[in-house]
Enzyme design. Sequence first.
Site, PDB file in Angstrom:
ATOM      1  N   GLN A   1     -73.765  27.696  -8.440  1.00  0.00           N
ATOM      2  CA  GLN A   1     -73.696  26.259  -8.024  1.00  0.00           C
ATOM      3  C   GLN A   1     -72.924  26.121  -6.515  1.00  0.00           C
ATOM      4  O   GLN A   1     -73.252  25.293  -5.636  1.00  0.00           O
ATOM      5  CB  GLN A   1     -73.228  25.296  -8.930  1.00  0.00           C
ATOM      6  CG  GLN A   1     -73.064  23.786  -8.516  1.00  0.00           C
ATOM      7  CD  GLN A   1     -74.208  23.110  -8.408  1.00  0.00           C
ATOM      8  OE1 GLN A   1     -74.772  22.527  -9.604  1.00  0.00           O
ATOM      9  NE2 GLN A   1     -74.729  22.680  -7.349  1.00  0.00           N
TER      10      GLN A   1
ATOM     11  N   HIS B   1     -82.632  26.975  -5.933  1.00  0.00           N
ATOM     12  CA  HIS B   1     -82.644  25.582  -5.454  1.00  0.00           C
ATOM     13  C   HIS B   1     -82.772  25.935  -3.689  1.00  0.00           C
ATOM     14  O   HIS B   1     -82.002  27.039  -3.308  1.00  0.00           O
ATOM     15  CB  HIS B   1     -81.172  25.217  -5.426  1.00  0.00           C
ATOM     16  CG  HIS B   1     -81.108  24.467  -7.127  1.00  0.00           C
ATOM     17  ND1 HIS B   1     -81.174  25.352  -7.958  1.00  0.00           N
ATOM     18  CD2 HIS B   1     -80.911  23.056  -7.365  1.00  0.00           C
ATOM     19  CE1 HIS B   1     -81.065  24.393  -9.156  1.00  0.00           C
ATOM     20  NE2 HIS B   1     -81.076  23.275  -8.733  1.00  0.00           N
TER      21      HIS B   1
ATOM     22  N   GLU C   1     -82.511  21.951  -0.618  1.00  0.00           N
ATOM     23  CA  GLU C   1     -82.273  20.633  -1.099  1.00  0.00           C
ATOM     24  C   GLU C   1     -81.495  19.532  -0.045  1.00  0.00           C
ATOM     25  O   GLU C   1     -80.452  19.295  -0.455  1.00  0.00           O
ATOM     26  CB  GLU C   1     -81.871  20.783  -2.528  1.00  0.00           C
ATOM     27  CG  GLU C   1     -82.011  19.441  -3.306  1.00  0.00           C
ATOM     28  CD  GLU C   1     -81.304  19.513  -4.660  1.00  0.00           C
ATOM     29  OE1 GLU C   1     -80.556  20.403  -5.050  1.00  0.00           O
ATOM     30  OE2 GLU C   1     -81.252  18.310  -5.332  1.00  0.00           O
TER      31      GLU C   1
ATOM     32  N   TRP D   1     -75.869  13.818 -11.292  1.00  0.00           N
ATOM     33  CA  TRP D   1     -76.583  13.462 -10.170  1.00  0.00           C
ATOM     34  C   TRP D   1     -77.583  12.436 -10.663  1.00  0.00           C
ATOM     35  O   TRP D   1     -78.316  11.821  -9.672  1.00  0.00           O
ATOM     36  CB  TRP D   1     -77.532  14.864  -9.903  1.00  0.00           C
ATOM     37  CG  TRP D   1     -76.544  15.860  -9.636  1.00  0.00           C
ATOM     38  CD1 TRP D   1     -76.143  15.995  -8.111  1.00  0.00           C
ATOM     39  CD2 TRP D   1     -75.982  16.945 -10.218  1.00  0.00           C
ATOM     40  NE1 TRP D   1     -75.241  17.333  -8.161  1.00  0.00           N
ATOM     41  CE2 TRP D   1     -75.339  17.817  -9.313  1.00  0.00           C
ATOM     42  CE3 TRP D   1     -76.122  17.421 -11.372  1.00  0.00           C
ATOM     43  CZ2 TRP D   1     -74.593  18.859  -9.933  1.00  0.00           C
ATOM     44  CZ3 TRP D   1     -75.244  18.199 -11.932  1.00  0.00           C
ATOM     45  CH2 TRP D   1     -74.532  19.055 -11.223  1.00  0.00           C
TER      46      TRP D   1
HETATM   47 FE   FE2 Z   1     -81.496  21.483  -9.824  1.00  0.00          FE
END
Ligand code: FE2
Length: 429
Positions: free
Chosen positions: A151, A209, A212, A314
């Site tokens: 992350q 990801h 984004e 989120w």
């Molecule tokens: Fe995600």
Amino acid sequence: MFDLIIRGGTLPDGTVTDIGIRGDRIAAVEDLSAAEASDVIDAVGDLVSPPFVDPHFHMDATLSYGTPRVNASGTLLEGIGLWGELRDLASTDALIDRALSYCDWAVSMGLLTIRSHVDTTPDHLRGVEAMLEVKRRVAPYLDLQLVAFPQDGLLRTPTGLENVTRALDMGVDVVGGIPHFERTMADGAESVRILCEMAADRGLPVDMHCDETDDPLSRHIETLAAETTRLGLQGRVAGSHLTSMHSMDNYYVSKLLPLMAEAQIAAIPNPLINIVLQGRHDSYPKRRGLTRVREMLAAGIEVGWGQDCVLDPWYSLGTADMLDVAFMGLHVAQMTHPTEMARCFDMVTGANARILGLTDYGLQPGRLASLVVLDAATPTEALRLRPARLAVVSKGRVVSRQARGTGELTLPGRPSQVSRRHQASGDKG
Ligand code: FE2
């Protein structure tokens, strides 16, 4: 003699049929009016679909909304910061409990396969440990694929690479990444190269990801496509979000989409999240932030809708209903033609199964006996009503039943009872 017969349901392609199940397998898809079974579900007038599949979720963060506080700015970056606090506060047991609760919700909605990213940033790897335990516990009724997800960045954190490797060694199934969050565009490209080589070495799929952001120059999907082709990973790689494509130059996109198609990269937009997180730096007009779904489909790229978040740093809403996801995607991508709406239903069922490599999926004899019975006549009506999941069958076992929704309307000269079913479009009673 069957263990279970689903009688008279309508399949997504419009076929009206019975489905006979023995053990955990679909044994027959034909007229079984003369056959007997230990259990029968009357599905006359109802849609019988293969189960919903979610190709993008964060089960380590789910159902944590408001802990330690809500995301005041509503941005991706504040969400990442909040999660950075929460992941060190939550115990392994708390992570497991929240995830198991979410899996209960998922099953009740007919969602029986989920690919979840799991954060590998903290050295304690409690999230990985917890999600592997959840995967083991729900395996009898729900299939969970786990993605090693750095992350806070593969190269941006000192143990980023080491922890992804540890997570894969522990049994995580898919290689993840977040190139747009690395310190520089060059570091992002380097992270894509390293992670794709890792996947090639280990024979694993890739799901990153990717881009984004609203930045039209964030172009890691190009690198991901090039690395996929270079390493022979065609058909095993997905790019999640791809929101920057919304803002890219049209000429550049006309070059990019054929590269993605050539690499057989799948795209996983997450419309509920993309529409609330993107465009936050805009005044007006505000960009939608959703990637170019119709254009990718026209270019022959596999696209599936993902849920991403439910009640977490989120996203402050969510119900584990993939029909909510498709409903939002349909609106934001303006996919309102009947063939596009039917496609949107496929993008939360069959397309997602293909993206996740599910070879035992579908309502054909010999396949795993997993399905959902919906209080709707057609896939499009299911999108419009997002109706009750009347029955959910997982691996041959009925795991959820729900009554048809009813309500009472008391108007003079009007029918005294109404239900969602009575808001149907007329092709059933
Ligand atoms: Fe995600």
